[in-house]
Enzyme design. Sequence first.
Site, mmCIF file in Angstrom:
data_model
loop_
_atom_site.group_PDB
_atom_site.id
_atom_site.type_symbol
_atom_site.label_atom_id
_atom_site.label_comp_id
_atom_site.label_asym_id
_atom_site.label_seq_id
_atom_site.Cartn_x
_atom_site.Cartn_y
_atom_site.Cartn_z
ATOM 1 N N SER A 3 -5.306 -7.350 1.050
ATOM 2 C CA SER A 3 -6.489 -7.935 0.425
ATOM 3 C C SER A 3 -6.125 -8.955 -0.648
ATOM 4 O O SER A 3 -6.995 -9.613 -1.200
ATOM 5 C CB SER A 3 -7.363 -6.831 -0.169
ATOM 6 O OG SER A 3 -6.594 -6.061 -1.051
ATOM 7 N N CYS B 102 1.667 7.381 -1.412
ATOM 8 C CA CYS B 102 2.405 7.351 -2.683
ATOM 9 C C CYS B 102 1.596 8.053 -3.771
ATOM 10 O O CYS B 102 1.834 7.843 -4.951
ATOM 11 C CB CYS B 102 2.753 5.918 -3.070
ATOM 12 S SG CYS B 102 1.332 4.866 -3.332
HETATM 13 N N1 SAH Z 1 3.981 -2.341 1.935
HETATM 14 C C1 SAH Z 1 4.221 -3.052 0.704
HETATM 15 C C2 SAH Z 1 3.626 -2.371 -0.496
HETATM 16 C C3 SAH Z 1 2.164 -2.026 -0.379
HETATM 17 S S1 SAH Z 1 1.387 -1.763 -1.894
HETATM 18 C C4 SAH Z 1 5.704 -3.229 0.492
HETATM 19 O O1 SAH Z 1 6.484 -2.596 1.217
HETATM 20 O O2 SAH Z 1 6.095 -3.992 -0.368
HETATM 21 C C5 SAH Z 1 -0.275 -1.754 -1.483
HETATM 22 C C6 SAH Z 1 -0.851 -3.095 -1.094
HETATM 23 O O3 SAH Z 1 -2.177 -2.861 -0.644
HETATM 24 C C7 SAH Z 1 -0.994 -4.138 -2.181
HETATM 25 O O4 SAH Z 1 -0.389 -5.307 -1.767
HETATM 26 C C8 SAH Z 1 -2.512 -4.365 -2.357
HETATM 27 O O5 SAH Z 1 -2.839 -5.729 -2.572
HETATM 28 C C9 SAH Z 1 -3.025 -3.919 -1.044
HETATM 29 N N2 SAH Z 1 -4.371 -3.346 -0.985
HETATM 30 C C10 SAH Z 1 -4.946 -2.452 -1.803
HETATM 31 N N3 SAH Z 1 -6.131 -2.047 -1.308
HETATM 32 C C11 SAH Z 1 -6.317 -2.729 -0.143
HETATM 33 C C12 SAH Z 1 -7.329 -2.730 0.856
HETATM 34 N N4 SAH Z 1 -8.396 -1.935 0.765
HETATM 35 N N5 SAH Z 1 -7.186 -3.532 1.912
HETATM 36 C C13 SAH Z 1 -6.097 -4.337 2.034
HETATM 37 N N6 SAH Z 1 -5.098 -4.332 1.135
HETATM 38 C C14 SAH Z 1 -5.206 -3.563 0.069
#
Ligand code: SAH
Length: 403
Positions: free
Chosen positions: A253, A347
């Site tokens: 997002s 997490c």
């Molecule tokens: N997989 C990534 C870390 C993910 S952290 C890595 O390995 O580096 C979680 C991510 O989810 C963030 O980038 C945040 O912007 C996104 N996020 C949070 N809620 C969301 C939603 N409802 N839909 C899409 N993305 C979301």
Amino acid sequence: MTGKASIILKTGRDKPVRHRHPWIFSGGIGRIDGTPTPGDIVRVLAADGKFLAYGYFNPHSQISLRLLSWDEREAINDDWWITAVDRAVSRRSGLLSSTDTNSCRLVYSEADGLPGLIVDRYADFLVCQFLTAGIERARGVIVDALWNKLQPIGILDLGDNDIRKVEGLPESGGALRGDAPSGSVIVHENGFRYAVDLHAGQKTGFYLDQRLNRIRVAAHAPGRRVLDCFCYAGGFTIPVLAASPRDITCVDSSATALALLEKNVELLVADHPELSLGPLELLCANVFEALRKFRDQGRQFDMVILDPPKLAASQAQVAKAMRAYKDLNLLAMKLLTPGGILATFSCSGSVSRAAFQETVAWAATDAKRRVQVVDQLSQGEDHPVLTSFPESEYLKGLICHVD
Ligand code: SAH
């Protein structure tokens, strides 16, 4: 002797302390001898007056005491902090001398005996978080110790100001020592280069805890149509791309995160001109909605990665979070072709590994799919789990075959 004031616990509240759990909640405190101020080192005594531990005190926090030492002969002075930092950093010497990774967590708060302190290394920069009044007091000596031991270009403060506020601390941030990077910093992880934004990134800049899992997940990618949900800056996308998937769709997002991801793909292409990358689709969207849209469109994938943010920030949010995990995993399973791979993570510290796996099991039942767990994943070794502090274990992952 350290600790002028003494905090005497209520009867029966000494057991977790003797088991070396580092937290004491306000409700456990019976009496205070002296007038300690937030951040002061105090002696913690059992109801019968016996010494239990030294810790630092903050009446503004529900966790009123965070314990530092269980040895009465120890003095919590500058040398003590320097030794504690030194020990945490030295334990990472293997990672610090790695030639394919130059970013990792150096101090992981309670799990390293330094409650309230996070220190992450990003190439030649260190990013610190001082999250409690007690650790704030030691900020100067800790920064000096890090500076002398690691000789970085700069040490930055990334105060998580919501947590600091609870502790009654002012907002903080900026360079503590040396220079701040002018733009993004290029780090190496598992031999891949990533651009990390230490100023406006999420967490302290990158999700370092997934380092080992990225390789384990990417091993399943060759030839598959991959969907990387909550991709952020491409932590999983990059090793997956390098493993020659048929194609990959990445959803997050945050437009800023996707812009970083694009930069990271450019770095991958520059480093590996021999790779012929398949199609890459970036989607700035809510994952919950995107998964439903894919379902309605009849789109299919051979591998789905689900790495959502912390869905339960506290015990009170666990029930709601479990429904969200179930929803995500169910939707993902429905998009998977038979024999597909689901790499799913949680997490949330308040959600146990068993509870998480149970949720995946419910999703499998509802999706009418046979799901086999083929790999159990956790946080990397630079995020150690302290046995006396189970709260330090938070990252759980399952790689599953979905028939
Ligand atoms: N997989 C990534 C870390 C993910 S952290 C890595 O390995 O580096 C979680 C991510 O989810 C963030 O980038 C945040 O912007 C996104 N996020 C949070 N809620 C969301 C939603 N409802 N839909 C899409 N993305 C979301």
